[in-house]
Design an enzyme around this catalytic site. Structure first.
Site, PDB file in Angstrom:
ATOM      1  N   GLU A  82      -0.888  -8.203   5.685  1.00 23.87           N
ATOM      2  CA  GLU A  82      -0.539  -8.288   7.125  1.00 23.87           C
ATOM      3  C   GLU A  82      -1.782  -8.138   8.006  1.00 23.87           C
ATOM      4  O   GLU A  82      -1.700  -8.385   9.209  1.00 23.87           O
ATOM      5  CB  GLU A  82       0.516  -7.221   7.475  1.00 23.87           C
ATOM      6  N   CYS A 132       0.835  -1.215   0.000  1.00 21.15           N
ATOM      7  CA  CYS A 132       0.000   0.000   0.000  1.00 21.15           C
ATOM      8  C   CYS A 132       0.873   1.270   0.000  1.00 21.15           C
ATOM      9  O   CYS A 132       1.490   1.564  -1.016  1.00 21.15           O
ATOM     10  CB  CYS A 132      -1.011  -0.059   1.136  1.00 21.15           C
ATOM     11  N   HIS A 144      -3.192  -5.093   1.783  1.00 21.62           N
ATOM     12  CA  HIS A 144      -2.571  -5.288   3.104  1.00 21.62           C
ATOM     13  C   HIS A 144      -2.656  -6.741   3.575  1.00 21.62           C
ATOM     14  O   HIS A 144      -3.537  -7.073   4.373  1.00 21.62           O
ATOM     15  CB  HIS A 144      -3.338  -4.457   4.151  1.00 21.62           C
TER      16      HIS A 144
HETATM   17  N1  GLN Z   1      -3.437   6.490   0.724  1.00 17.08           N
HETATM   18  C1  GLN Z   1      -2.228   6.194   1.424  1.00 17.08           C
HETATM   19  C2  GLN Z   1      -1.041   6.921   0.804  1.00 17.08           C
HETATM   20  O1  GLN Z   1      -1.176   7.614  -0.117  1.00 17.08           O
HETATM   21  C3  GLN Z   1      -1.941   4.712   1.464  1.00 17.08           C
HETATM   22  C4  GLN Z   1      -2.959   4.016   2.344  1.00 17.08           C
HETATM   23  C5  GLN Z   1      -2.464   2.766   2.981  1.00 17.08           C
HETATM   24  O2  GLN Z   1      -1.266   2.495   3.090  1.00 17.08           O
HETATM   25  N2  GLN Z   1      -3.399   2.009   3.480  1.00 17.08           N
HETATM   26  O3  GLN Z   1       0.050   6.767   1.258  1.00 17.08           O
END
Ligand code: GLN
Length: 196
Positions: free
Chosen positions: A178, A78, A176
């Site tokens: 995890e 992410c 994610h």
């Molecule tokens: N929207 C977040 C970003 O731009 C990422 C979100 C996340 O890691 N769950 O970093």
């Protein structure tokens, strides 16, 4: 082989638990000496603008960037995917990534109405049942170089968007793993290193 999870911000503890469940030694990496001592890195989800800012203010940015780009096995989830992307589309002001994989990512790409959702994904290299993928204000991969392997994609708004990608030493997912009890993505990362 020592794994480190970048512990500046985000859900690094959950990644440490997932790595340990795969039978590897993992530390929370937050200093220069932590980052020098590790053989592989995980960059967690969280907020990429904050991770970028903190890495610079703690003077860790250049070391992380150099280590990833000189071949240290790295997995970004992410916000971590954003941090390993060579290009961030419409970054926040001053936001920079470490780079490492030849992708351009769009932050918060799945849109406000679906900031969070779950999906069952079949992922190249992972046998058996599909992986339950949790997306939280997730990025997607908007363009990629010819050496990038697409491991999984999601269909949305008439388009097909890669959400799990790999190139050389770098693995990245929009979602994610995890946050679930399924450790097969972490296992894939560990096996990828063993095979390299
Ligand atoms: N929207 C977040 C970003 O731009 C990422 C979100 C996340 O890691 N769950 O970093």
């Amino acid at each position: 082989m020592k794994f480190g999870v970048l512990a500046l911000q985000g859900d690094f503890r959950e990644h440490i638990e997932s790595l340990k469940a795969c039978g590897v030694d993992a530390i929370a990496a937050k200093t220069l000496s932590d980052l020098e001592s590790i053989d592989a890195l995980v960059i967690p989800g969280g907020e990429s603008t904050t991770i970028s800012k903190l890495a610079k203010s703690f003077e860790l940015f250049d070391l992380i960037k150099t280590r990833i780009n000189s071949g240290m096995p790295t997995y970004g989830s992410c916000a971590g995917m954003i941090m390993v992307a060579n290009t961030i589309i419409e970054p926040a002001s001053g936001q920079e990534s470490f780079g490492g994989i030849d992708i351009a990512v769009r932050r918060n790409a799945f849109g406000r109405q679906v900031e969070s959702f779950e999906s069952d994904l079949s992922i190249t290299g992972i046998a058996g049942a599909p992986v339950r993928a949790v997306f939280i204000r997730a990025p997607w991969v908007e363009s990629w170089g010819s050496y990038v392997e697409i491991l999984a994609s999601v269909e949305q708004a008439g388009g097909v968007h890669p959400v799990a990608v790999r190139q050389g030493n770098v693995l990245a997912t929009s979602f994610h793993p995890e946050l679930t009890a399924d450790h097969r993505i972490h296992q894939l990362f560990v096996e990828q290193i063993a095979q390299a």
